[in-house]
Design a protein around this motif. Sequence first.
Motif, PDB file in Angstrom:
ATOM      1  N   SER A  64     -31.827 -34.045 -37.653  1.00 30.44           N
ATOM      2  CA  SER A  64     -31.891 -35.097 -38.679  1.00 30.44           C
ATOM      3  C   SER A  64     -33.335 -35.455 -38.991  1.00 30.44           C
ATOM      4  CB  SER A  64     -31.171 -36.351 -38.170  1.00 30.44           C
ATOM      5  OG  SER A  64     -31.940 -36.917 -37.112  1.00 30.44           O
ATOM      6  N   VAL A  79     -33.698 -26.832 -44.044  1.00 30.77           N
ATOM      7  CA  VAL A  79     -32.482 -26.556 -43.270  1.00 30.77           C
ATOM      8  C   VAL A  79     -31.572 -25.535 -43.980  1.00 30.77           C
ATOM      9  CG1 VAL A  79     -30.898 -28.366 -44.095  1.00 30.77           C
ATOM     10  CG2 VAL A  79     -30.904 -27.733 -41.680  1.00 30.77           C
ATOM     11  N   GLN A  80     -31.701 -25.446 -45.314  1.00 28.17           N
ATOM     12  CA  GLN A  80     -30.835 -24.491 -46.031  1.00 28.17           C
ATOM     13  C   GLN A  80     -31.081 -23.039 -45.592  1.00 28.17           C
ATOM     14  OE1 GLN A  80     -31.599 -23.579 -50.212  1.00 28.17           O
ATOM     15  NE2 GLN A  80     -33.638 -24.464 -50.045  1.00 28.17           N
ATOM     16  N   ARG A 109     -27.219 -26.143 -38.086  1.00 27.72           N
ATOM     17  CA  ARG A 109     -27.778 -26.999 -39.140  1.00 27.72           C
ATOM     18  C   ARG A 109     -28.913 -27.812 -38.535  1.00 27.72           C
ATOM     19  NH1 ARG A 109     -27.599 -29.221 -44.089  1.00 27.72           N
ATOM     20  NH2 ARG A 109     -28.304 -31.336 -43.733  1.00 27.72           N
ATOM     21  N   PHE A 128     -36.645 -31.850 -45.863  1.00 27.88           N
ATOM     22  CA  PHE A 128     -35.666 -31.496 -44.824  1.00 27.88           C
ATOM     23  C   PHE A 128     -34.587 -30.548 -45.361  1.00 27.88           C
ATOM     24  CE2 PHE A 128     -32.089 -31.937 -41.981  1.00 27.88           C
ATOM     25  CZ  PHE A 128     -32.679 -31.968 -40.729  1.00 27.88           C
ATOM     26  N   ASP A 129     -33.999 -30.908 -46.514  1.00 22.87           N
ATOM     27  CA  ASP A 129     -32.886 -30.091 -47.038  1.00 22.87           C
ATOM     28  C   ASP A 129     -33.350 -28.695 -47.440  1.00 22.87           C
ATOM     29  OD1 ASP A 129     -31.121 -32.056 -46.568  1.00 22.87           O
ATOM     30  OD2 ASP A 129     -30.993 -32.773 -48.647  1.00 22.87           O
ATOM     31  N   ASP A 130     -34.547 -28.626 -48.047  1.00 25.75           N
ATOM     32  CA  ASP A 130     -35.057 -27.310 -48.427  1.00 25.75           C
ATOM     33  C   ASP A 130     -35.242 -26.434 -47.182  1.00 25.75           C
ATOM     34  OD1 ASP A 130     -36.282 -25.337 -50.233  1.00 25.75           O
ATOM     35  OD2 ASP A 130     -38.052 -25.694 -48.993  1.00 25.75           O
TER      36      ASP A 130
END
Length: 394
Positions: free
Chosen positions: A125, A169-170, A176, A165-167
Amino acid sequence: MARLMVIAGGSWQCPIVKTAKEMGHYVVCTNLYEDSPAFKFADASVVINVLDKEGNLKVAEEYKPDAVLTEQTDIAVPTVAYVAEQCGLKGIGSDVAGRFTNKFRMREYASSAGIPMPKYRLCHSVDEAADFLSDMETCIIKPIDSQSSRGIHIVKTRDEIAEYFDDCVQYSNADRAILIEEFIDGTEFTVDGVKTGSEYVVTAISQKDHYEYNPSVANRLVFTHHNDRYDYDSLRSENTRLIAAMGLPFGLTHTEYKYRDGKFYLIETAARGGGTKISSDITKLVSGIDCNRLYLNMLTGGSEEIIRGSKHDCAVLGFFDFKPGTITDIKGVEEALKQPGVHDIKLEVKVGDTLMQAQDDRSRCGYYILFADSLKELCDRERRLKETVKVITK
Ligand SMILES: Nc1ncnc2c1ncn2[C@@H]1O[C@H](COP(=O)(O)OP(=O)(O)O)[C@@H](O)[C@H]1O
Ligand SMILES: [Mg+2]
């Protein structure tokens, strides 16, 4: 003659396929694209994603290879290990393949062997990552198992972590999660090597320079046996300890370090050869060892003896940097190829193309490989090559 299954078929896999053919082997190559560059050198080709373990296993069941391999791409390493295990062929095993491709596992293994490395934490996270950053000024976030700098960002604040973060973790496949690490500011080095059943040899060490306008893209790797400013003997022994700790049974290795305050910090290590012809050409120029042939011998039950031919003191892998604009003329490549010490030149652009500054490793517009028997001679040869090869833009 052996039947070989080569997983991955991009341009950098062409040398291993060509060498396999020169050695008289039969090659079936798998890759995602119908027009994959290595397909034209193979006897047979199958269009399939290199990440698809079961699909590649089916190909193996159909072609019944004596050996399965990849030479240049991390994402194929676990697939090769899996197919080898399922078919009872020689391989490094899925567990070792995982250690070399999951950056968190890599750090856990290497730190237990006392290899210097940046502080790191596995995070699920933004909060976890921000907590880690609170003790540090600059960190880097990266996917746990990707490559080619995808999803990697330097972060200095919690907001930046939240933004990227999202870029990041993808691109993580195994979980994840992302890895956050202390940012090591220092000179970068690459270390290539080859492991046989009985010994490990470091075949090439380079110091990297970067484009002034983009410090995260390398424009020059200088390969030497010694370096006046950095202790290459200690780097060689650290790398040898690392590979032993990782438990690699055999194969090629390519490892990256950054130097800070007297220590070489591990960035990452891979169970494959270095890209842009490092393992197929440059390691041979500077060590005299033909690593790709040796690797194919190890897989096909041939001799594992490390034979050292003649070698050079130094080599450079340089990436061109021409003025941005539309290309109106390209000159001097043929002439430069005849100059002493010029091993290879490749321009991946043509008249009419628009040149931009390199944004990442893949957008560089071409490379050259030179060798020499002193650094002075290498620099002279490099200067002459750059005066000869001209890409005119407007
Ligand atoms: N902890 C770090 N400190 C400083 N630079 C780093 C760190 N980790 C990675 N880098 C830089 O980012 C690049 C890409 O990171 P790396 O872990 O090698 O991922 P990839 O598998 O995408 O190549 C490295 O070559 C290095 O230049
Ligand atoms: Mg890397």
